[in-house]
Design a protein around this motif. Structure first.
Motif, PDB file in Angstrom:
ATOM      1  N   ALA A  13       0.818  -1.213   0.000  1.00  0.00           N
ATOM      2  CA  ALA A  13       0.000   0.000   0.000  1.00  0.00           C
ATOM      3  C   ALA A  13       0.849   1.259   0.000  1.00  0.00           C
ATOM      4  N   ASP A  14       2.126   1.122   0.375  1.00  0.00           N
ATOM      5  CA  ASP A  14       3.008   2.280   0.445  1.00  0.00           C
ATOM      6  C   ASP A  14       3.866   2.455  -0.803  1.00  0.00           C
ATOM      7  N   LEU A  15       3.678   1.600  -1.801  1.00  0.00           N
ATOM      8  CA  LEU A  15       4.503   1.656  -3.004  1.00  0.00           C
ATOM      9  C   LEU A  15       3.848   2.476  -4.108  1.00  0.00           C
ATOM     10  N   GLN A  16       4.686   3.098  -4.932  1.00  0.00           N
ATOM     11  CA  GLN A  16       4.190   3.837  -6.089  1.00  0.00           C
ATOM     12  C   GLN A  16       3.613   2.863  -7.118  1.00  0.00           C
ATOM     13  N   GLU A  17       2.686   3.362  -7.919  1.00  0.00           N
ATOM     14  CA  GLU A  17       2.056   2.521  -8.943  1.00  0.00           C
ATOM     15  C   GLU A  17       3.094   1.969  -9.924  1.00  0.00           C
ATOM     16  N   LYS A  18       4.069   2.786 -10.296  1.00  0.00           N
ATOM     17  CA  LYS A  18       5.055   2.306 -11.267  1.00  0.00           C
ATOM     18  C   LYS A  18       5.948   1.227 -10.665  1.00  0.00           C
ATOM     19  N   THR A  19       6.147   1.284  -9.355  1.00  0.00           N
ATOM     20  CA  THR A  19       6.903   0.215  -8.700  1.00  0.00           C
ATOM     21  C   THR A  19       6.087  -1.066  -8.671  1.00  0.00           C
ATOM     22  N   LEU A  20       4.807  -0.967  -8.337  1.00  0.00           N
ATOM     23  CA  LEU A  20       3.932  -2.140  -8.337  1.00  0.00           C
ATOM     24  C   LEU A  20       3.866  -2.769  -9.724  1.00  0.00           C
ATOM     25  N   ALA A  21       3.847  -1.936 -10.762  1.00  0.00           N
ATOM     26  CA  ALA A  21       3.816  -2.460 -12.135  1.00  0.00           C
ATOM     27  C   ALA A  21       5.100  -3.234 -12.426  1.00  0.00           C
ATOM     28  N   LEU A  23       6.871  -4.796 -10.322  1.00  0.00           N
ATOM     29  CA  LEU A  23       6.907  -5.989  -9.483  1.00  0.00           C
ATOM     30  C   LEU A  23       5.849  -7.030  -9.864  1.00  0.00           C
ATOM     31  N   ALA A  24       5.044  -6.722 -10.848  1.00  0.00           N
ATOM     32  CA  ALA A  24       3.954  -7.644 -11.214  1.00  0.00           C
ATOM     33  C   ALA A  24       4.428  -9.073 -11.472  1.00  0.00           C
ATOM     34  N   PRO A  25       5.579  -9.298 -12.139  1.00  0.00           N
ATOM     35  CA  PRO A  25       6.017 -10.687 -12.376  1.00  0.00           C
ATOM     36  C   PRO A  25       6.691 -11.337 -11.164  1.00  0.00           C
ATOM     37  N   TYR A  26       6.870 -10.571 -10.095  1.00  0.00           N
ATOM     38  CA  TYR A  26       7.672 -11.049  -8.965  1.00  0.00           C
ATOM     39  C   TYR A  26       6.802 -11.316  -7.741  1.00  0.00           C
ATOM     40  N   ARG A  27       5.792 -12.138  -7.942  1.00  0.00           N
ATOM     41  CA  ARG A  27       4.861 -12.495  -6.869  1.00  0.00           C
ATOM     42  C   ARG A  27       4.810 -14.001  -6.698  1.00  0.00           C
ATOM     43  N   LEU A  40      13.842  -4.509  -0.845  1.00  0.00           N
ATOM     44  CA  LEU A  40      14.574  -3.533  -1.651  1.00  0.00           C
ATOM     45  C   LEU A  40      13.696  -2.374  -2.104  1.00  0.00           C
ATOM     46  N   ALA A  41      12.388  -2.516  -1.944  1.00  0.00           N
ATOM     47  CA  ALA A  41      11.460  -1.449  -2.321  1.00  0.00           C
ATOM     48  C   ALA A  41      11.582  -0.228  -1.414  1.00  0.00           C
ATOM     49  N   HIS A  42      12.383  -0.282  -0.376  1.00  0.00           N
ATOM     50  CA  HIS A  42      12.689   0.928   0.392  1.00  0.00           C
ATOM     51  C   HIS A  42      13.396   1.962  -0.491  1.00  0.00           C
ATOM     52  N   HIS A  43      14.005   1.508  -1.586  1.00  0.00           N
ATOM     53  CA  HIS A  43      14.662   2.410  -2.546  1.00  0.00           C
ATOM     54  C   HIS A  43      14.011   2.118  -3.903  1.00  0.00           C
ATOM     55  N   GLU A  44      12.845   2.709  -4.120  1.00  0.00           N
ATOM     56  CA  GLU A  44      12.014   2.321  -5.256  1.00  0.00           C
ATOM     57  C   GLU A  44      12.663   2.604  -6.606  1.00  0.00           C
ATOM     58  N   ARG A  49      15.106  -0.003 -11.549  1.00  0.00           N
ATOM     59  CA  ARG A  49      16.235  -0.123 -12.483  1.00  0.00           C
ATOM     60  C   ARG A  49      16.917  -1.485 -12.347  1.00  0.00           C
ATOM     61  N   TYR A  50      17.041  -1.930 -11.116  1.00  0.00           N
ATOM     62  CA  TYR A  50      17.708  -3.214 -10.880  1.00  0.00           C
ATOM     63  C   TYR A  50      16.909  -4.376 -11.468  1.00  0.00           C
ATOM     64  N   LEU A  51      15.599  -4.283 -11.432  1.00  0.00           N
ATOM     65  CA  LEU A  51      14.761  -5.360 -11.945  1.00  0.00           C
ATOM     66  C   LEU A  51      14.963  -5.587 -13.443  1.00  0.00           C
ATOM     67  N   VAL A  52      15.330  -4.550 -14.164  1.00  0.00           N
ATOM     68  CA  VAL A  52      15.600  -4.712 -15.608  1.00  0.00           C
ATOM     69  C   VAL A  52      16.779  -5.667 -15.794  1.00  0.00           C
ATOM     70  N   PHE A  53      17.851  -5.440 -15.040  1.00  0.00           N
ATOM     71  CA  PHE A  53      19.025  -6.307 -15.105  1.00  0.00           C
ATOM     72  C   PHE A  53      18.687  -7.706 -14.587  1.00  0.00           C
ATOM     73  N   SER A  54      17.980  -7.764 -13.472  1.00  0.00           N
ATOM     74  CA  SER A  54      17.608  -9.050 -12.888  1.00  0.00           C
ATOM     75  C   SER A  54      16.778  -9.884 -13.856  1.00  0.00           C
ATOM     76  N   ASN A  55      15.896  -9.231 -14.590  1.00  0.00           N
ATOM     77  CA  ASN A  55      15.060  -9.937 -15.552  1.00  0.00           C
ATOM     78  C   ASN A  55      15.897 -10.563 -16.665  1.00  0.00           C
ATOM     79  N   HIS A  56      16.963  -9.870 -17.063  1.00  0.00           N
ATOM     80  CA  HIS A  56      17.853 -10.471 -18.057  1.00  0.00           C
ATOM     81  C   HIS A  56      18.520 -11.724 -17.488  1.00  0.00           C
TER      82      HIS A  56
END
Length: 202
Positions: A13-21, A23-27, A40-44, A49-56
């Motif tokens: 509930a405390d996360l920005q919409e773009k962060t939630l978007a 994180l959609a594949p990471y549930r 890690l969402a303490h630094h949204e 940015r990190y998720l792009v690399f992680s996804n690769h």
């Protein structure tokens, strides 16, 4: 590894919409954001940015899936990163790896593994210990892999060393029971786990 989380996961509930978007594949199967990413969402901005690399590394890596998972589990075992170990045990099993093969890779008993996996695990250890490989190991890598794949070896080790560091420093706790006990790989590996380790695994 801390017995309790030093940094608690962020409530969705405390996360920005773009962060939630992002994180959609990471549930998990219950729809909850995995604890590592919620922490890690303490630094949204950095997380997105990190998720792009992680996804690769996790989704578009040029290495064989099973081989990549053995590398990750070797790193998790060496680092004592129980959360990383637990998550990737489940992925490795879905990739068709037996617990016997997983434990062989994690503990250094590689003789029964195929040549590619032995080379990748040797490279993993060298990168963890020396941040590089010698000429002999480079030649072995080059005999099996193209340059693109070797770069993915470097990215895989770097990614999961980073995650192990996050887990062990911030105290990211395992979600439920460990799917497979985390082996000890250090000089005292033959000793029984102490009380602290047992609590971490719980």
């Amino acid at each position: 590894m801390p017995e309790k989380a030093r940094v608690r996961p962020v409530d969705e509930a405390d996360l920005q919409e773009k962060t939630l978007a992002s994180l959609a594949p990471y549930r998990d199967q219950d729809g909850r954001v995995y604890t590592i990413w919620a922490t890690l969402a303490h630094h949204e901005d950095a997380l997105r940015r990190y998720l792009v690399f992680s996804n690769h590394v996790l989704g578009k890596n040029t290495l064989p899936l099973a081989s990549r998972e053995l590398m990750i589990l070797r790193i998790a075992a060496r680092a004592g990163a129980a959360y990383e170990w637990d998550q990737h045990i489940r992925i490795a099993r879905r990739a068709g790896l037996s617990d016997e093969t997983i434990l062989a890779a994690a503990t250094g008993a590689w003789d029964g593994l195929d040549e590619l996996d032995q080379v990748l695990l040797a490279a993993t250890d060298s990168l963890v210990e020396r941040q590089g490989v010698d000429d002999e190991l480079w030649s072995r890598l080059a005999a099996h892999l193209g340059v693109e794949q070797i770069i993915d070896v470097l990215y895989t080790v770097g990614q999961y060393l980073t995650i192990a560091t996050v887990i062990n420093t911030l105290g990211v706790q395992v979600e439920g029971e460990l799917a497979l006990d985390l082996p000890r790989t250090g000089p005292d590996a033959d000793q029984k786990p102490d009380a602290h380790q047992k609590e971490v695994h719980a």
